[in-house]
Enzyme design. Structure first.
Site, PDB file in Angstrom:
ATOM      1  CG  ASP A  49     -33.593  49.636 -33.412  1.00  0.00           C
ATOM      2  OD1 ASP A  49     -32.780  50.421 -33.990  1.00  0.00           O
ATOM      3  OD2 ASP A  49     -33.612  49.050 -32.534  1.00  0.00           O
ATOM      4  CB  SER A  50     -32.797  54.881 -36.142  1.00  0.00           C
ATOM      5  OG  SER A  50     -32.667  54.336 -37.397  1.00  0.00           O
ATOM      6  CG  ASP A  88     -31.465  47.405 -36.379  1.00  0.00           C
ATOM      7  OD1 ASP A  88     -30.590  46.933 -36.475  1.00  0.00           O
ATOM      8  OD2 ASP A  88     -31.507  48.668 -36.262  1.00  0.00           O
ATOM      9  CE  LYS A 118     -27.626  47.774 -37.048  1.00  0.00           C
ATOM     10  NZ  LYS A 118     -28.179  48.186 -35.297  1.00  0.00           N
ATOM     11  CD  GLU A 120     -29.223  48.198 -30.484  1.00  0.00           C
ATOM     12  OE1 GLU A 120     -29.258  48.299 -29.068  1.00  0.00           O
ATOM     13  OE2 GLU A 120     -29.554  49.003 -31.275  1.00  0.00           O
ATOM     14  CD  GLU A 186     -24.935  54.242 -32.361  1.00  0.00           C
ATOM     15  OE1 GLU A 186     -25.428  53.286 -32.796  1.00  0.00           O
ATOM     16  OE2 GLU A 186     -25.742  55.508 -31.852  1.00  0.00           O
TER      17      GLU A 186
HETATM   18  O1  KIV Z   1     -31.152  51.800 -36.042  1.00  0.00           O
HETATM   19  C1  KIV Z   1     -30.165  52.415 -36.735  1.00  0.00           C
HETATM   20  O2  KIV Z   1     -30.186  53.089 -37.625  1.00  0.00           O
HETATM   21  C2  KIV Z   1     -28.915  51.805 -36.359  1.00  0.00           C
HETATM   22  C3  KIV Z   1     -27.793  52.683 -37.120  1.00  0.00           C
HETATM   23  C4  KIV Z   1     -27.579  54.114 -36.642  1.00  0.00           C
HETATM   24  C5  KIV Z   1     -26.371  51.993 -36.906  1.00  0.00           C
HETATM   25  O3  KIV Z   1     -28.602  51.068 -35.664  1.00  0.00           O
END
Ligand code: KIV
Length: 281
Positions: A49-50, A88, A118, A120, A186
């Protein structure tokens, strides 16, 4: 390669059995060309989600939506043959209940073709992870600095220093016991990441963590040096593509202004064949 010549994709169980073995290589990708570049080098490609901050200019990941993750997930899927693709779950799409998490995780899997999702959170997400895994959705957990909790943390600082290390260690144990096939650690202190890696039975994937982790992940755009204004300690810049791109753009602009581009080799004669009309010819 399989008997048919097709490349067999790496699956979440293939990753899980790599605990304590050769390091697991992970990068993010958000587009088809980026996925094609990283595929043969990586074990896991994360559609993180970055993407909201890196590609869409958002100030945090909090306003990333399911639709954005699905659009980028589909694009990445088209560029991968081998790597295990993880997408994510965005903020607000899974925290309410295990049922909400299942609905959105199933949508991500069905619409993007990802192998896993993924999410959190540690102890607070253990029940949800168990629920998803029991229903056939492999889960990569993410603990330590969890960027979706930026407001609760008051920033993007290191998590788990001093006594707070116990919380991170308990989070790691909780997600491993709940059935996650791996966990991102992280921005936690190096000795803590090393200890957690030794204590749990699933692969740890470090970012700002420790070389002792079972694998490492970086945001592709960060390690390629695409940004001049974002230089966190945990990112090693393997190239300076931002500077190289700017120099190329400046050269193009100069040549256009000086009528030096296009040159004779870039334009078409009147007497050519239809071969001249192709995309690249
Ligand atoms: O959103 C993302 O890119 C991440 C990674 C940096 C682990 O969660």
């Amino acid at each position: 390669m399989s008997a048919t010549g097709a490349t067999k994709a790496i699956s979440p169980p293939d990753i899980a059995v790599r605990k304590g073995d050769t390091p697991i290589v992970c990068l993010t990708a958000y587009t088809t060309p980026a996925a094609r570049l990283v595929d043969s080098h990586c074990d896991i490609v994360l559609v993180g989600d970055s993407v909201g901050m890196v590609l869409h200019g958002l100030s945090s990941t909090l306003s990333v939506t399911m639709d954005m993750m699905i659009m980028h997930g589909k694009a990445v899927r088209r560029g991968l043959k081998r790597a295990c693709m993880v997408v994510d779950l965005p903020f607000g799409s899974y925290e309410e209940s295990p049922e909400q998490a299942f609905r959105n995780a199933a949508r991500l899997c069905a619409q993007t073709g990802c192998a896993a999702v993924k999410l959190e959170g540690g102890q607070s997400m253990a029940e949800t992870i168990r629920f998803l895994v029991a229903r056939g959705i492999p889960v990569m957990a993410h603990i330590g600095l969890t960027p979706q909790a930026v407001n609760a943390f008051g920033g993007y600082g290191v998590q788990g220093r001093g006594d707070d290390g116990k919380r991170i260690a308990q989070d790691a144990l909780a997600v491993a016991e709940a059935g996650a096939f791996s966990v991102v650690l992280e921005k936690v202190p190096e000795p803590l990441a090393r200890r957690v890696t030794a204590e749990i039975n699933i692969p740890t994937i470090g970012i700002g963590a420790s070389p002792a982790c079972d694998g490492q992940i970086l945001v592709l755009d960060d390690m390629l040096g695409l940004f001049s204004d974002f230089r966190p300690r945990f990112v090693k810049r393997y190239a300076e593509l931002g500077e190289a791109s700017e120099a190329a753009i400046a050269a193009y602009a100069r040549e256009v202004r000086e009528r030096r581009f296009p040159a004779p080799e870039h334009v078409f004669s009147d007497a050519g064949t239809s071969a001249d009309g192709g995309k690249t010819a």
